[in-house]
Design a protein around this motif. Structure first.
Motif, PDB file in Angstrom:
ATOM      1  N   TYR A 188      65.607 -19.217  68.220  1.00 32.74           N
ATOM      2  CA  TYR A 188      64.504 -20.144  67.313  1.00 32.74           C
ATOM      3  C   TYR A 188      63.319 -19.763  67.011  1.00 32.74           C
ATOM      4  O   TYR A 188      62.792 -18.535  67.448  1.00 32.74           O
ATOM      5  N   LEU A 189      63.150 -20.191  65.895  1.00 33.17           N
ATOM      6  CA  LEU A 189      61.865 -20.234  65.107  1.00 33.17           C
ATOM      7  C   LEU A 189      60.730 -21.252  65.803  1.00 33.17           C
ATOM      8  O   LEU A 189      60.416 -21.965  64.960  1.00 33.17           O
ATOM      9  N   TRP A 218      56.457  -9.983  62.610  1.00 32.66           N
ATOM     10  CA  TRP A 218      55.702  -9.433  64.167  1.00 32.66           C
ATOM     11  C   TRP A 218      55.288 -11.217  64.783  1.00 32.66           C
ATOM     12  O   TRP A 218      55.582 -12.111  63.651  1.00 32.66           O
ATOM     13  N   VAL A 219      55.164 -10.594  65.631  1.00 30.92           N
ATOM     14  CA  VAL A 219      54.474 -12.033  66.081  1.00 30.92           C
ATOM     15  C   VAL A 219      52.981 -11.726  66.231  1.00 30.92           C
ATOM     16  O   VAL A 219      52.088 -10.341  66.025  1.00 30.92           O
ATOM     17  N   ALA A 240      54.341  -4.071  61.018  1.00 26.65           N
ATOM     18  CA  ALA A 240      55.322  -3.838  61.547  1.00 26.65           C
ATOM     19  C   ALA A 240      55.160  -2.842  62.757  1.00 26.65           C
ATOM     20  O   ALA A 240      55.576  -2.723  63.587  1.00 26.65           O
ATOM     21  N   GLU A 241      54.147  -1.761  62.270  1.00 25.91           N
ATOM     22  CA  GLU A 241      54.392  -0.887  62.936  1.00 25.91           C
ATOM     23  C   GLU A 241      52.714  -0.237  64.042  1.00 25.91           C
ATOM     24  O   GLU A 241      52.616   0.032  65.006  1.00 25.91           O
ATOM     25  N   VAL A 301      54.809 -17.184  72.098  1.00 26.35           N
ATOM     26  CA  VAL A 301      54.810 -16.994  71.003  1.00 26.35           C
ATOM     27  C   VAL A 301      54.005 -18.168  70.644  1.00 26.35           C
ATOM     28  O   VAL A 301      54.660 -19.132  71.376  1.00 26.35           O
ATOM     29  N   GLN A 302      53.196 -18.150  69.713  1.00 28.92           N
ATOM     30  CA  GLN A 302      52.621 -18.526  69.170  1.00 28.92           C
ATOM     31  C   GLN A 302      52.221 -18.616  67.221  1.00 28.92           C
ATOM     32  O   GLN A 302      51.824 -19.592  66.265  1.00 28.92           O
ATOM     33  N   GLY A 303      52.567 -17.704  66.587  1.00 29.28           N
ATOM     34  CA  GLY A 303      52.782 -17.422  65.592  1.00 29.28           C
ATOM     35  C   GLY A 303      53.530 -16.527  65.600  1.00 29.28           C
ATOM     36  O   GLY A 303      54.029 -15.435  66.122  1.00 29.28           O
ATOM     37  N   TRP A 304      53.382 -16.164  64.206  1.00 26.91           N
ATOM     38  CA  TRP A 304      54.656 -14.951  63.754  1.00 26.91           C
ATOM     39  C   TRP A 304      54.873 -14.907  62.111  1.00 26.91           C
ATOM     40  O   TRP A 304      54.716 -16.157  61.787  1.00 26.91           O
ATOM     41  N   HIS A 305      55.306 -13.943  61.734  1.00 25.79           N
ATOM     42  CA  HIS A 305      55.249 -13.536  60.144  1.00 25.79           C
ATOM     43  C   HIS A 305      57.047 -13.300  60.195  1.00 25.79           C
ATOM     44  O   HIS A 305      57.404 -12.985  60.502  1.00 25.79           O
ATOM     45  N   ASN A 306      57.280 -14.680  58.774  1.00 19.12           N
ATOM     46  CA  ASN A 306      59.236 -14.192  58.821  1.00 19.12           C
ATOM     47  C   ASN A 306      59.881 -14.743  60.156  1.00 19.12           C
ATOM     48  O   ASN A 306      60.790 -15.426  59.684  1.00 19.12           O
ATOM     49  N   HIS A 307      59.868 -13.996  60.477  1.00 20.36           N
ATOM     50  CA  HIS A 307      60.665 -14.219  62.146  1.00 20.36           C
ATOM     51  C   HIS A 307      60.319 -13.650  63.217  1.00 20.36           C
ATOM     52  O   HIS A 307      59.030 -11.978  63.674  1.00 20.36           O
TER      53      HIS A 307
END
Length: 205
Positions: free
Chosen positions: A101-102, A133-134, A166-167, A187-193
């Motif tokens: 879930y996002l 990434w987160v 990502a890396e 987790v508080q924020g993310w990019h794409n997933h």
């Protein structure tokens, strides 16, 4: 004759004294060199130990799969135990944990089995060209899974800024080291997933 005997005695005494003095000096040098060598070996071992045990052991496998849990995961190959720092994509793994879930508050928990001194955390995104990434998170901790507290500074929850690709590995140190058995990354924020790899630290550098 008496003068000759006296001179002979003085000469013999001097030679003996010189021999004993030299012998002691050589022995002292040998002992000193041995002690210095022991100190060098000890310092080398300490450096090796520090390098080996500066993490809790997610990356190198000291933390076992059953010690890593999450509130959700996407499916096979994205299980919580895939979230080991520097993990790579393999036949049975995508090399990262990914949530099902996002929404804010998705978490991944590490059970260290006994109270452990922890100073910070390192994170990465999902490997390869995933672009996942987160970007930010909070840390919670406790000695049971039902009693946890969020890491704070000046009475307010600390939100750590995390990854931008990502890396790249991003390290965040806690305001003060924490001793606890369980650690949650919230987790508080993310990019794409929500996808990530991580490792907890036990050193300050």
């Amino acid at each position: 004759m008496k003068a000759f005997l006296l001179l002979l005695c003085v000469s013999t005494f001097w030679n003996l004294t010189f021999s004993v003095t030299v012998g002691v000096k050589v022995r002292r040098n040998d002992d000193q060199e041995l002690q210095e060598l022991k100190m060098e070996v000890m310092q080398l071992r300490l450096q090796q130990m520090k390098g080996k045990f500066c993490t809790v052991g997610l990356e190198d496998g000291r933390v076992k799969n059953h010690q890593i849990a999450a509130v959700s995961y996407w499916g096979n190959g994205f299980e919580p135990h895939q979230a080991r720092l520097n993990a790579v994509k393999q036949a049975s793994s995508y090399g990262a944990w990914a949530s099902k879930y996002l929404h804010v508050g998705q978490w991944i928990r590490v059970d260290l089995q006994y109270p452990t001194y922890v100073t910070g955390v390192v994170t990465q995104g999902r490997p390869l060209e995933s672009q996942q990434w987160v970007t930010s998170y909070k840390i919670a901790y406790g000695n049971t899974t039902s009693a946890l507290q969020v890491l704070q500074r000046y009475g307010k929850d600390v939100t750590f800024q995390a990854n931008r690709d990502a890396e790249t590995k991003v390290a965040n140190f806690f305001p003060t080291p924490v001793v606890a058995k369980h650690f949650w990354l919230l987790v508080q924020g993310w990019h794409n997933h929500i996808s990530m790899r991580l490792e907890y630290l036990t050193c300050l550098n």
